[in-house]
Design a protein around this motif. Structure first.
Motif, mmCIF file in Angstrom:
data_model
loop_
_atom_site.group_PDB
_atom_site.id
_atom_site.type_symbol
_atom_site.label_atom_id
_atom_site.label_comp_id
_atom_site.label_asym_id
_atom_site.label_seq_id
_atom_site.Cartn_x
_atom_site.Cartn_y
_atom_site.Cartn_z
ATOM 1 N N ALA A 247 5.731 12.429 5.087
ATOM 2 C CA ALA A 247 4.501 13.212 4.879
ATOM 3 C C ALA A 247 4.888 14.590 4.345
ATOM 4 C CB ALA A 247 3.742 13.339 6.185
ATOM 5 N N LYS A 248 4.298 14.965 3.220
ATOM 6 C CA LYS A 248 4.621 16.241 2.578
ATOM 7 C C LYS A 248 3.446 17.200 2.649
ATOM 8 C CE LYS A 248 7.841 14.187 -0.759
ATOM 9 N NZ LYS A 248 8.172 14.017 -2.201
ATOM 10 N N GLU A 249 3.811 18.515 2.750
ATOM 11 C CA GLU A 249 2.802 19.574 2.700
ATOM 12 C C GLU A 249 2.573 19.912 1.227
ATOM 13 O OE1 GLU A 249 0.005 21.785 4.236
ATOM 14 O OE2 GLU A 249 1.530 21.142 5.683
ATOM 15 N N VAL A 250 1.331 19.858 0.791
ATOM 16 C CA VAL A 250 1.004 20.111 -0.608
ATOM 17 C C VAL A 250 0.424 21.525 -0.725
ATOM 18 C CG1 VAL A 250 -0.316 19.370 -2.614
ATOM 19 C CG2 VAL A 250 0.608 17.673 -1.000
ATOM 20 N N PHE A 251 1.090 22.421 -1.536
ATOM 21 C CA PHE A 251 0.621 23.786 -1.722
ATOM 22 C C PHE A 251 -0.200 23.867 -3.004
ATOM 23 C CE2 PHE A 251 4.489 24.083 0.789
ATOM 24 C CZ PHE A 251 4.065 24.869 1.839
ATOM 25 N N PRO A 252 -1.206 24.784 -3.065
ATOM 26 C CA PRO A 252 -2.037 24.928 -4.281
ATOM 27 C C PRO A 252 -1.211 25.399 -5.471
ATOM 28 C CG PRO A 252 -3.078 25.968 -2.394
ATOM 29 C CD PRO A 252 -1.689 25.638 -1.971
ATOM 30 N N GLN A 253 -1.446 24.785 -6.604
ATOM 31 C CA GLN A 253 -0.796 25.152 -7.854
ATOM 32 C C GLN A 253 -1.880 25.334 -8.934
ATOM 33 O OE1 GLN A 253 2.173 22.232 -8.790
ATOM 34 N NE2 GLN A 253 3.320 22.559 -6.864
ATOM 35 N N GLY B 17 0.821 -1.211 0.000
ATOM 36 C CA GLY B 17 0.000 0.000 0.000
ATOM 37 C C GLY B 17 0.848 1.249 0.000
ATOM 38 N N GLU B 18 0.306 2.342 -0.626
ATOM 39 C CA GLU B 18 1.030 3.606 -0.708
ATOM 40 C C GLU B 18 1.280 4.203 0.669
ATOM 41 O OE1 GLU B 18 0.476 8.032 -2.796
ATOM 42 O OE2 GLU B 18 -1.027 6.456 -3.061
ATOM 43 N N GLY B 19 0.360 3.937 1.607
ATOM 44 C CA GLY B 19 0.490 4.529 2.935
ATOM 45 C C GLY B 19 1.672 4.031 3.729
ATOM 46 N N LEU B 20 2.422 3.037 3.217
ATOM 47 C CA LEU B 20 3.617 2.545 3.909
ATOM 48 C C LEU B 20 4.862 3.340 3.518
ATOM 49 C CD1 LEU B 20 3.062 -1.312 3.571
ATOM 50 C CD2 LEU B 20 2.813 0.058 5.648
ATOM 51 N N HIS B 21 4.729 4.285 2.559
ATOM 52 C CA HIS B 21 5.913 4.978 2.072
ATOM 53 C C HIS B 21 5.739 6.499 2.069
ATOM 54 C CE1 HIS B 21 7.320 1.020 0.900
ATOM 55 N NE2 HIS B 21 6.171 0.819 0.257
ATOM 56 N N THR B 22 4.643 6.996 1.492
ATOM 57 C CA THR B 22 4.430 8.444 1.413
ATOM 58 C C THR B 22 2.979 8.788 1.724
ATOM 59 O OG1 THR B 22 3.877 8.364 -0.951
ATOM 60 C CG2 THR B 22 6.216 8.696 -0.361
#
Length: 376
Positions: A333-339, A252-257
């Protein structure tokens, strides 16, 4: 004539009295001879009994030493065992039961008693043949083999997690306490599901207390047999269920990012890992807003979580207390900014539109990050 007749009667009476006295004297002599013979036989019997009591007295001394070793609660059982041994010895040596005790009194010899043994030229009683003495000792050994108070397998105590649970390629152990079981040989047999016996190592922790270690190499139930003096101890054989954490699969993706404020999931498949429980922990920069088990179907576990801050996190997964392959997992865990420039218009009207007719505009914002789309 009358005088002669009276003289004849007197002579006849005298002869009868003389004959009666002879018979009485003869009977008295015979009685005295019998009495002397009886005394002599009783004396011989007493001497024989003293000689034959020596091996029996050794048996009594050995049994008294055994009673000192045993606990007070087993005194009745030892007494009963000693009685059986005495009866066996009596049957082999043909000695009356009362003669075993050193304080007993020999019974008078009668026609029903066993005749006394022959005497040596010096007048002392002849010792019994060697084979008879060996028979007495052998009968005692045989009778004590099955019910010997020196060996009590039912008083062995076996304990430890290794009797019931194990992990492939990990050492398991249990303890055997024989301190209250007396003398005997301890044997341990560990049988794998494929029928082969595993090697077991033992170490002595203290007097008559041992630790047994073994390493299972395959998944499944293992049979553990513990014997003391060739007899099963209480609850033997034991069944040890062996699991294999290395057979668990995490995905699962939740194990990495993950992204801040977005829910993610992952799964663990333990269908081939054997019996056990899953332990999942989440740790890192900040506690997750939500970390929970969503579903569990046939040992397939699904987890979901959401973080509120960017940073590094750790997901720790264990099966029966052992790390599964890949664990612990590192999650960023990354902070995603609006683009806004990443938004793509997929569909829009060309030219003019008609009044009172529905018009559709489609916009793809999947790569634009977190934000709000407004149409004016």
């Amino acid at each position: 004539e009358e005088i002669e007749e009276e003289d004849g009667e007197d002579e006849e009476k005298g002869r009868k009295e003389e004959q009666f006295e002879k018979e009485e004297k003869k009977h008295e002599i015979v009685s005295n001879e019998d009495l002397e013979l009886v005394k002599e036989m009783m004396q011989s019997e007493n001497l024989v009994l003293e000689d034959e009591q020596q091996p029996l007295m050794r048996i009594v001394e050995e049994e008294e030493e055994t009673e000192d070793i045993l606990s007070k609660g087993k005194e009745d059982k030892v007494t009963e065992e000693f009685s059986v041994l005495k009866e066996a010895a009596v049957l082999e040596s043909n000695i009356p039961l009362s003669h075993i005790s050193p304080t007993s009194t020999p019974e008078p010899i009668s026609e029903h008693n066993t005749p006394p043994p022959s005497l040596s030229p010096s007048g002392s009683p002849m010792p019994p043949p060697i084979n008879e003495r060996e028979t007495i000792v052998e009968s005692r050994a045989v009778s004590s083999k099955s019910t010997s108070p020196k060996c009590l397998p039912h008083r062995c105590k076996v304990s430890g997690r290794g009797l019931y649970y194990g992990v492939v390629n990990h050492s398991s152990s249990f303890t055997v306490d024989c301190s209250q079981a007396g003398r005997g040989r301890l044997e341990v047999i560990i049988e794998a599901p494929n029928g082969e016996n595993l090697e077991a190592d033992g170490e002595q922790l203290r007097d008559s207390v041992f630790r047994v270690k073994f390493v299972p190499v395959e998944l499944g139930a293992h049979k553990i047999v513990v014997l003391f003096h060739e007899q099963d101890v209480p609850n033997s054989p034991f069944s040890c269920e062996v699991s294999d954490p290395s057979s668990c699969i995490a995905m699962g993706e939740g194990l990495h990012t993950c992204s801040v404020g977005e829910e993610v999931e992952f799964e663990i498949d333990a269908t081939k890992a054997g019996p056990g429980t899953l332990q999942a922990t989440f740790d890192g920069t900040a506690q997750p807003i939500d970390f929970q088990l969503v579903s569990c179907v046939e040992r397939v576990f699904r987890y979901r979580y959401l973080v509120s801050q960017a940073g590094e996190y750790t997901i720790d997964l264990k099966w029966v207390g052992i790390q599964i392959p890949g664990s612990p997992f590192k999650v960023t865990a990354k902070e995603v900014f609006p683009q806004p420039t990443a938004c793509v218009i997929l569909e829009r009207p060309l030219g003019n539109v008609k009044v009172r007719e529905e018009t559709v505009v489609k916009v793809d914002c999947s790569s634009a990050g977190k934000g709000e789309l407004r149409a004016l």
